[in-house]
Design a protein around this motif. Sequence first.
Motif, PDB file in Angstrom:
ATOM      1  N   GLU A  19      47.981 -14.975   0.949  1.00  0.00           N
ATOM      2  CA  GLU A  19      48.721 -14.896   2.200  1.00  0.00           C
ATOM      3  C   GLU A  19      47.934 -15.524   3.352  1.00  0.00           C
ATOM      4  O   GLU A  19      48.484 -16.259   4.171  1.00  0.00           O
ATOM      5  N   LEU A  20      46.648 -15.258   3.411  1.00  0.00           N
ATOM      6  CA  LEU A  20      45.815 -15.801   4.493  1.00  0.00           C
ATOM      7  C   LEU A  20      45.654 -17.310   4.411  1.00  0.00           C
ATOM      8  O   LEU A  20      45.587 -17.995   5.428  1.00  0.00           O
ATOM      9  N   THR A  21      45.561 -17.836   3.204  1.00  0.00           N
ATOM     10  CA  THR A  21      45.343 -19.275   3.020  1.00  0.00           C
ATOM     11  C   THR A  21      46.641 -20.052   2.843  1.00  0.00           C
ATOM     12  O   THR A  21      46.612 -21.284   2.802  1.00  0.00           O
ATOM     13  N   CYS A  22      47.761 -19.334   2.730  1.00  0.00           N
ATOM     14  CA  CYS A  22      49.069 -19.966   2.463  1.00  0.00           C
ATOM     15  C   CYS A  22      49.011 -20.786   1.178  1.00  0.00           C
ATOM     16  O   CYS A  22      49.540 -21.897   1.101  1.00  0.00           O
ATOM     17  N   ALA A  23      48.329 -20.247   0.177  1.00  0.00           N
ATOM     18  CA  ALA A  23      48.171 -20.953  -1.094  1.00  0.00           C
ATOM     19  C   ALA A  23      48.588 -20.044  -2.247  1.00  0.00           C
ATOM     20  O   ALA A  23      48.449 -18.827  -2.169  1.00  0.00           O
ATOM     21  N   SER A  24      49.060 -20.660  -3.311  1.00  0.00           N
ATOM     22  CA  SER A  24      49.467 -19.906  -4.501  1.00  0.00           C
ATOM     23  C   SER A  24      48.239 -19.580  -5.355  1.00  0.00           C
ATOM     24  O   SER A  24      47.155 -20.148  -5.171  1.00  0.00           O
ATOM     25  N   ARG A  25      48.425 -18.684  -6.303  1.00  0.00           N
ATOM     26  CA  ARG A  25      47.329 -18.348  -7.223  1.00  0.00           C
ATOM     27  C   ARG A  25      46.804 -19.574  -7.965  1.00  0.00           C
ATOM     28  O   ARG A  25      45.590 -19.775  -8.037  1.00  0.00           O
ATOM     29  N   PRO A  26      47.700 -20.406  -8.526  1.00  0.00           N
ATOM     30  CA  PRO A  26      47.180 -21.600  -9.219  1.00  0.00           C
ATOM     31  C   PRO A  26      46.380 -22.518  -8.293  1.00  0.00           C
ATOM     32  O   PRO A  26      45.356 -23.075  -8.694  1.00  0.00           O
ATOM     33  N   THR A  27      46.824 -22.658  -7.056  1.00  0.00           N
ATOM     34  CA  THR A  27      46.093 -23.510  -6.103  1.00  0.00           C
ATOM     35  C   THR A  27      44.721 -22.924  -5.809  1.00  0.00           C
ATOM     36  O   THR A  27      43.715 -23.643  -5.812  1.00  0.00           O
ATOM     37  N   ILE A  28      44.663 -21.620  -5.554  1.00  0.00           N
ATOM     38  CA  ILE A  28      43.376 -20.975  -5.286  1.00  0.00           C
ATOM     39  C   ILE A  28      42.451 -21.135  -6.488  1.00  0.00           C
ATOM     40  O   ILE A  28      41.268 -21.449  -6.337  1.00  0.00           O
ATOM     41  N   ASN A  29      42.985 -20.950  -7.696  1.00  0.00           N
ATOM     42  CA  ASN A  29      42.166 -21.128  -8.904  1.00  0.00           C
ATOM     43  C   ASN A  29      41.659 -22.563  -9.044  1.00  0.00           C
ATOM     44  O   ASN A  29      40.517 -22.787  -9.449  1.00  0.00           O
ATOM     45  N   ARG A  30      42.498 -23.550  -8.700  1.00  0.00           N
ATOM     46  CA  ARG A  30      42.060 -24.951  -8.737  1.00  0.00           C
ATOM     47  C   ARG A  30      40.948 -25.186  -7.724  1.00  0.00           C
ATOM     48  O   ARG A  30      39.970 -25.883  -8.014  1.00  0.00           O
ATOM     49  N   TRP A  31      41.110 -24.625  -6.523  1.00  0.00           N
ATOM     50  CA  TRP A  31      40.074 -24.772  -5.501  1.00  0.00           C
ATOM     51  C   TRP A  31      38.752 -24.179  -5.981  1.00  0.00           C
ATOM     52  O   TRP A  31      37.696 -24.760  -5.762  1.00  0.00           O
ATOM     53  N   ILE A  32      38.833 -23.021  -6.619  1.00  0.00           N
ATOM     54  CA  ILE A  32      37.614 -22.371  -7.116  1.00  0.00           C
ATOM     55  C   ILE A  32      36.942 -23.253  -8.164  1.00  0.00           C
ATOM     56  O   ILE A  32      35.732 -23.495  -8.112  1.00  0.00           O
ATOM     57  N   LEU A  41      34.768 -11.858  -6.674  1.00  0.00           N
ATOM     58  CA  LEU A  41      33.996 -10.830  -7.374  1.00  0.00           C
ATOM     59  C   LEU A  41      34.896 -10.255  -8.453  1.00  0.00           C
ATOM     60  O   LEU A  41      36.068  -9.967  -8.201  1.00  0.00           O
ATOM     61  N   VAL A  42      34.382 -10.114  -9.647  1.00  0.00           N
ATOM     62  CA  VAL A  42      35.134  -9.521 -10.752  1.00  0.00           C
ATOM     63  C   VAL A  42      34.243  -8.436 -11.337  1.00  0.00           C
ATOM     64  O   VAL A  42      33.090  -8.682 -11.660  1.00  0.00           O
ATOM     65  N   PHE A  43      34.785  -7.235 -11.455  1.00  0.00           N
ATOM     66  CA  PHE A  43      33.952  -6.097 -11.831  1.00  0.00           C
ATOM     67  C   PHE A  43      33.999  -5.719 -13.305  1.00  0.00           C
ATOM     68  O   PHE A  43      33.377  -4.751 -13.707  1.00  0.00           O
ATOM     69  N   ASN A  44      34.746  -6.463 -14.114  1.00  0.00           N
ATOM     70  CA  ASN A  44      34.680  -6.269 -15.563  1.00  0.00           C
ATOM     71  C   ASN A  44      35.066  -7.558 -16.267  1.00  0.00           C
ATOM     72  O   ASN A  44      35.487  -8.519 -15.630  1.00  0.00           O
ATOM     73  N   ASN A  45      34.922  -7.607 -17.570  1.00  0.00           N
ATOM     74  CA  ASN A  45      35.139  -8.848 -18.332  1.00  0.00           C
ATOM     75  C   ASN A  45      36.553  -9.017 -18.855  1.00  0.00           C
ATOM     76  O   ASN A  45      36.815  -9.952 -19.602  1.00  0.00           O
ATOM     77  N   SER A  46      37.451  -8.140 -18.515  1.00  0.00           N
ATOM     78  CA  SER A  46      38.829  -8.233 -18.981  1.00  0.00           C
ATOM     79  C   SER A  46      39.491  -9.495 -18.420  1.00  0.00           C
ATOM     80  O   SER A  46      39.213  -9.910 -17.295  1.00  0.00           O
ATOM     81  N   HIS A  47      40.370 -10.110 -19.199  1.00  0.00           N
ATOM     82  CA  HIS A  47      41.026 -11.347 -18.755  1.00  0.00           C
ATOM     83  C   HIS A  47      41.926 -11.111 -17.541  1.00  0.00           C
ATOM     84  O   HIS A  47      42.209 -12.020 -16.785  1.00  0.00           O
ATOM     85  N   ASN A  48      42.394  -9.893 -17.376  1.00  0.00           N
ATOM     86  CA  ASN A  48      43.268  -9.593 -16.239  1.00  0.00           C
ATOM     87  C   ASN A  48      42.585  -8.678 -15.218  1.00  0.00           C
ATOM     88  O   ASN A  48      43.241  -7.950 -14.493  1.00  0.00           O
ATOM     89  N   ALA A  49      41.270  -8.744 -15.158  1.00  0.00           N
ATOM     90  CA  ALA A  49      40.509  -7.936 -14.204  1.00  0.00           C
ATOM     91  C   ALA A  49      40.873  -8.347 -12.779  1.00  0.00           C
ATOM     92  O   ALA A  49      41.045  -9.534 -12.497  1.00  0.00           O
ATOM     93  N   PRO A  50      41.002  -7.384 -11.889  1.00  0.00           N
ATOM     94  CA  PRO A  50      41.296  -7.738 -10.494  1.00  0.00           C
ATOM     95  C   PRO A  50      40.162  -8.554  -9.881  1.00  0.00           C
ATOM     96  O   PRO A  50      38.994  -8.362 -10.211  1.00  0.00           O
ATOM     97  N   LYS A  51      40.553  -9.467  -9.005  1.00  0.00           N
ATOM     98  CA  LYS A  51      39.578 -10.315  -8.333  1.00  0.00           C
ATOM     99  C   LYS A  51      39.581  -9.959  -6.848  1.00  0.00           C
ATOM    100  O   LYS A  51      40.626  -9.723  -6.248  1.00  0.00           O
TER     101      LYS A  51
END
Length: 83
Positions: A19-32, A41-51
């Motif tokens: 919401e702050l960056t006006c970007a979608s999840r895929p876009t943010i992931n590409r930027w990363i 920050l990810v607090f566990n190794n699960s594929h769907n761990a919250p970021k």
Amino acid sequence: MVIAYRSKDDLYNFDEVGELTCASRPTINRWIKAGKFPPPLVFNNSHNAPKYWEKKLVRGWISDHLPQDKFREKYLKDCEVLI
């Protein structure tokens, strides 16, 4: 590694960052992946761990990426960025 948070209140989740960056999840992931956006920050190794991202880090990134032009300098110089 420096981590700048004391509680969950100092962190943004994926939806808030989007919401702050006006970007979608895929876009943010590409930027990363491209090194253009801070990694979460990810607090566990699960594929769907919250970021989560430190608020200070995201605010700094947004400040660095705000458009700079003569109109913003002239008319918004006394305004505070509200993030």
